[in-house]
Design an enzyme around this catalytic site. Structure first.
Site, PDB file in Angstrom:
ATOM      1  NE  ARG A  97      12.111  -5.509  23.182  1.00 20.85           N
ATOM      2  CZ  ARG A  97      12.443  -6.340  22.321  1.00 20.85           C
ATOM      3  NH1 ARG A  97      12.949  -6.254  21.136  1.00 20.85           N
ATOM      4  NH2 ARG A  97      13.023  -7.383  23.187  1.00 20.85           N
ATOM      5  CE  LYS A 132       5.417  -3.914  -3.283  1.00 19.64           C
ATOM      6  NZ  LYS A 132       5.457  -5.296  -4.151  1.00 19.64           N
ATOM      7  CE  LYS A 164       5.556   0.756  -9.867  1.00 15.73           C
ATOM      8  NZ  LYS A 164       5.189  -0.172  -8.375  1.00 15.73           N
ATOM      9  CD  GLU A 193       3.889  -2.355 -13.610  1.00 18.04           C
ATOM     10  OE1 GLU A 193       4.609  -2.559 -12.614  1.00 18.04           O
ATOM     11  OE2 GLU A 193       2.901  -2.060 -13.925  1.00 18.04           O
ATOM     12  CG  ASP A 214       4.614  -5.758 -12.883  1.00 12.11           C
ATOM     13  OD1 ASP A 214       5.168  -6.279 -11.853  1.00 12.11           O
ATOM     14  OD2 ASP A 214       3.418  -6.038 -12.957  1.00 12.11           O
TER      15      ASP A 214
END
Length: 285
Positions: A97, A132, A164, A193, A214
């Site tokens: 597994r 992410k 950002k 950004e 963005d």
């Protein structure tokens, strides 16, 4: 260094899965039973994670023989045999597994990365991943992206400065944020950004290394490309899908970052089919 990190990831995963022992396999499989298994692709895709699967079997039982038929980066079709394993006792089923979990997820990421890069073919746009990723598995997620033909963005918060909207808000302005970044880490590249053309002009005037557009619609991206005229790298980000990535790439941006490569990937369907080669129970019969 990478191999050591893979070994550590596998060791932690095995400790989580096996605990004090695989009670089912230990109870049902005599130690001298010789088993053989084959990893079978049940969907088309790109293979990734073979070396990680090998490490799983090695740590469970180093006597298990692992034969790779289709290495990382190979295209597979439904029905293809990717690899074979052979060994005595319960080890193959104990490792099954976890080896599949790594192989399926990494192959799914590689497959999607390949699809995005193919969709952008014929343009200069390079498909990038993001941060992410599954916590603790970033190395493997980013390895799979590269195996699939896309490119890794920064690996963490330490190897590139990415300013950002929240950083700009906290610093007071784009100019203040960039000035502080340069004073703190002058050796690192800086990306800023932007969401509007006035922000783009501010970032351009500061001679940063890359500007992220963005959540801009493609028409706005084209205007941004014309405004920049090659003076700085441009990266498109936000809302990128397989359905619109070709349109985004055609705007002339240099990079397209896609969180979906790792944050919502569909695992490639792969099974491990096991058969008995030799068993003490069969001999007693």
């Amino acid at each position: 260094m990478i191999q050591a990190q893979i070994q550590d990831i596998v060791a932690r995963a095995l400790a989580e899965d096996i605990g004090p022992g695989d009670v089912t396999s230990l109870a049902t499989i005599p130690p001298n039973t010789l088993l053989e298994g084959q990893f079978l692709a049940k969907a088309d895709g790109i293979v990734a994670g073979i070396e990680v699967a090998i490490e799983v079997f090695r740590q469970v039982d180093e006597r298990i023989a692992f034969t790779t038929l289709l290495p990382d980066g190979s295209s597979v079709a439904k029905g293809d045999i990717i690899a074979r394993v052979q060994g005595k006792g319960p080890g193959i089923l104990t490792a099954e597994r976890l080896a599949l979990n790594f192989l399926q997820r990494m192959s799914g990421i590689a497959t999607m990365s390949h699809q995005y890069q193919q969709a952008a073919a014929g343009t200069k746009a390079i498909i990038l991943d993001t941060r992410k990723t599954v916590p603790g598995l970033r190395l493997l997620d980013k390895m799979a992206v590269a195996i699939g033909g896309a490119t890794n963005h920064r690996h963490g918060l330490y190897d590139m400065i990415m300013i950002k909207d929240n950083h700009i808000e906290a610093a007071g302005s784009i100019e203040a944020a960039v000035a502080r970044a340069r004073a703190t880490a002058p050796h690192l590249k800086i990306e800023v950004e932007v969401e509007q053309f006035d922000q783009l002009e501010q970032a351009l005037a500061l001679h940063v290394d890359r500007i992220m557009l963005d959540n801009m619609p493609p028409a706005m991206m084209r205007q941004a490309v014309e405004m920049v005229a090659g003076r700085v790298e441009l990266e498109a980000s936000g809302g990128i899908t397989l359905e619109n990535v070709a349109e985004v790439a055609a705007t002339g941006v240099d990079f397209i970052s896609v969180g979906a490569l790792t944050h919502s990937v569909k695992a490639l369907d792969i099974s491990l089919d096991v058969t008995i080669v030799d068993s003490p129970l069969q001999k007693r019969r």
